[in-house]
Design a protein around this motif. Structure first.
Motif, mmCIF file in Angstrom:
data_model
loop_
_atom_site.group_PDB
_atom_site.id
_atom_site.type_symbol
_atom_site.label_atom_id
_atom_site.label_comp_id
_atom_site.label_asym_id
_atom_site.label_seq_id
_atom_site.Cartn_x
_atom_site.Cartn_y
_atom_site.Cartn_z
ATOM 1 N N UNK A 69 0.825 -1.205 0.000
ATOM 2 C CA UNK A 69 0.000 0.000 0.000
ATOM 3 C C UNK A 69 0.861 1.257 0.000
ATOM 4 N N UNK A 70 2.139 1.100 0.384
ATOM 5 C CA UNK A 70 3.043 2.254 0.422
ATOM 6 C C UNK A 70 3.693 2.518 -0.933
ATOM 7 N N UNK B 134 -2.096 -4.279 8.984
ATOM 8 C CA UNK B 134 -3.170 -3.924 9.905
ATOM 9 C C UNK B 134 -3.507 -5.022 10.886
ATOM 10 N N UNK B 135 -2.604 -5.997 11.035
ATOM 11 C CA UNK B 135 -2.820 -7.082 11.977
ATOM 12 C C UNK B 135 -1.472 -7.674 12.359
ATOM 13 N N UNK C 245 9.380 -8.425 6.732
ATOM 14 C CA UNK C 245 9.109 -9.366 5.657
ATOM 15 C C UNK C 245 7.949 -8.872 4.807
ATOM 16 N N UNK C 246 7.920 -9.323 3.555
ATOM 17 C CA UNK C 246 6.806 -8.989 2.678
ATOM 18 C C UNK C 246 6.021 -10.263 2.400
ATOM 19 N N UNK D 162 2.853 -7.153 0.429
ATOM 20 C CA UNK D 162 2.685 -6.115 1.448
ATOM 21 C C UNK D 162 3.660 -6.318 2.602
ATOM 22 N N UNK D 163 4.160 -5.189 3.133
ATOM 23 C CA UNK D 163 4.998 -5.251 4.320
ATOM 24 C C UNK D 163 4.163 -5.747 5.504
#
Length: 380
Positions: A132-133, A164-165, A147-148, A158-159
Motif C-alpha cells: 500500500x506504500x 493492519x494485523x 518481511x513482505x 505487502x509489508x
C-alpha cells in the motif's frame, strides 16, 4: 575480504559454513520458484498459464507506459542485461514479450503473438512498486527489517507492518488475504470468523459464539436451542455451508489482513450459488487447492529433484562393501568437523582465512592420512 571469512558491520564473524548454508537455502528457494517454469521455451503457446514465474522489464516497458509481463525463458533470452522487476509468481497469465506493448523488437522465442493478452491482470507490481506504500523492493531507503507477504487474491506484496494485523507464526505455511480484498469480497469475512487464524484481539469474543476457529466441519454442533436451529434451517438453504456459517453469528473485527491455515480452501462451500458468486468475483481459483504458491513450489522442488543426475559420490559408495563405506563416511565426517573447528579458530581471533591457510589445512590432512597408513603397515 576473502570468501572464506566474512565480517558484518557489527563486527560479527560469519564462518564459511554459515555462508554455504545460506547459499544452499537461497538455491533451494530459487529452485522452488523457477523449477516450475520452463527456462528455455516461451510459455505463450500454453495460453494463460495456471501459475508461473514472471518478470516485468523496466527497460522495455518503463513506468508511464503500459504494464507487461514476461515469462522466465524470455527474461533470459529476450531481456538479458535489462532492468527487470522480479514478480515471483502470478496466476492465469500469458507472456506479453514482443507484443505491441514492446516497441523494440519481437520475441526471440515465439515471435507470432497477439497484440495484447486481454485476460492478463496487471498492478503497480509491474512497475516495481509494492504494498500500500507503493515502495520498491528491495527498498534502499527503508531501514526497517520487515518481511513482505503476498496476498492470495490481488497477489500484491505487502509489508508485515502495513497489514493492519499481527503476523502469526509459521506464516510460510499460511495464505494471506489483504484487507482491501476482504472488503471487496465481504462474504469472506464470514468464512474468516470460522476458518481463519484467530485475530488475537477478538479471539475470546469469537469463542463465546461457539464458532469453530480450528476450521473443523462441525457446523451442526452449535450450543443453541434445537427449535431455534430448526427455524433457521427452514429459512436457509441447508445445502449451502456459507449460509449455515452466517446463521451462527460469529463475531470478528472486520479490519486488517486475514491469515488462513493450510487446507482452508477445502472447507469453502461448493454449492451452485456459491460457485456462481466466486465466478462472478473472479475467485473460482479459491476452490482449487493446487492453485496455492506452496503447491507450485512443491511441484518445482519435485521436478528439480527428478532432473538432477545421481550424485557420483553416492554412486561410488554403492559399489563398495559395508566396511569401506563406513570408513569413507567416518573420514568425511572427521574432516568436516576439523574444517569447522579450523574456521572457528580464525573467527575467534578475528583473522581472515587465506588460500594459503586452506592449502595448509588439506596438506596437514594428507600428511596425517599418510602417517596412519604407515602405522597400519608397520603393525602388519
Amino acid at each position: 575480504m576473502s570468501e572464506e571469512h566474512l565480517v558484518t558491520s557489527e563486527e560479527q564473524t560469519v564462518s564459511l559454513v554459515d555462508v554455504l548454508q545460506e547459499d544452499e537455502e537461497l538455491e533451494e528457494e530459487a529452485s522452488a520458484v523457477l523449477a516450475g517454469s520452463d527456462p528455455d521455451h516461451c510459455s505463450y503457446p500454453q495460453g494463460y498459464v495456471k501459475r508461473q514465474a514472471l518478470y516485468a522489464c523496466n527497460t522495455c516497458t518503463p513506468k508511464g507506459g503500459e504494464a507487461a509481463g514476461v515469462c522466465l525463458a524470455c527474461s533470459y533470452k529476450c531481456h538479458e542485461g535489462h532492468d527487470l522487476f522480479e514478480l515471483y509468481t502470478k496466476r492465469n497469465f500469458r507472456c506479453d514479450c514482443g507484443n505491441k506493448k514492446f516497441a523494440d523488437g519481437r520475441c526471440k522465442l515465439f515471435p507470432d503473438k497477439d497484440d495484447v493478452n486481454n485476460l492478463n491482470k496487471y498492478s503497480h507490481n509491474f512497475f516495481g512498486e509494492y504494498c500500500t506504500c507503493r515502495r520498491p523492493y528491495p527498498d534502499p531507503e527503508d531501514q526497517v527489517e520487515d518481511e513482505m507477504i503476498q496476498c492470495v487474491l490481488c497477489e500484491d506484496w505487502l509489508h508485515g507492518r502495513h497489514l493492519g494485523c499481527e503476523v502469526p507464526e509459521c506464516v510460510e505455511l499460511q495464505e494471506m488475504i489483504c484487507e482491501s480484498c476482504m472488503n471487496r469480497n465481504t462474504f469472506l469475512w464470514c468464512y474468516a470468523s470460522h476458518l481463519a487464524v484467530p485475530a488475537p484481539a477478538v479471539e475470546s469474543e469469537v469463542k463465546e459464539t461457539g464458532a469453530h476457529l480450528d476450521g473443523s466441519d462441525k457446523v451442526d454442533d452449535i450450543a443453541e436451542p434445537s427449535c431455534k436451529r430448526v427455524r433457521r434451517e427452514e429459512q436457509e438453504d441447508p445445502s449451502c455451508r456459507l449460509k449455515q456459517l452466517q446463521a451462527m453469528d460469529a463475531k470478528r473485527v472486520q479490519s486488517g489482513a486475514v491469515f488462513w491455515p493450510s487446507g482452508w480452501r477445502s472447507k469453502l462451500c461448493r454449492c451452485n450459488a456459491c460457485q456462481e458468486t466466486l465466478s462472478e468475483a473472479g475467485l473460482s481459483f479459491l476452490l482449487d487447492e493446487l492453485d496455492t504458491v506452496l503447491a507450485y513450489e512443491n511441484k518445482g522442488k519435485s521436478e528439480e529433484e527428478r532432473k538432477q543426475s545421481p550424485d557420483p559420490l553416492m554412486s561410488a559408495l554403492d559399489n563398495l562393501n559395508r566396511v569401506q563405506q563406513l570408513e569413507i563416511i567416518h573420514g568425511y565426517n572427521d574432516m568436516k568437523s576439523e574444517l569447522k573447528d579450523f574456521l572457528q579458530r580464525f573467527a575467534a581471533e578475528g583473522k581472515v582465512v587465506t588460500s594459503d591457510d586452506i592449502r595448509e589445512f588439506f596438506e596437514q590432512q594428507q600428511s596425517r592420512k599418510r602417517r596412519q597408513v604407515d602405522r597400519r603397515f608397520d603393525c602388519a
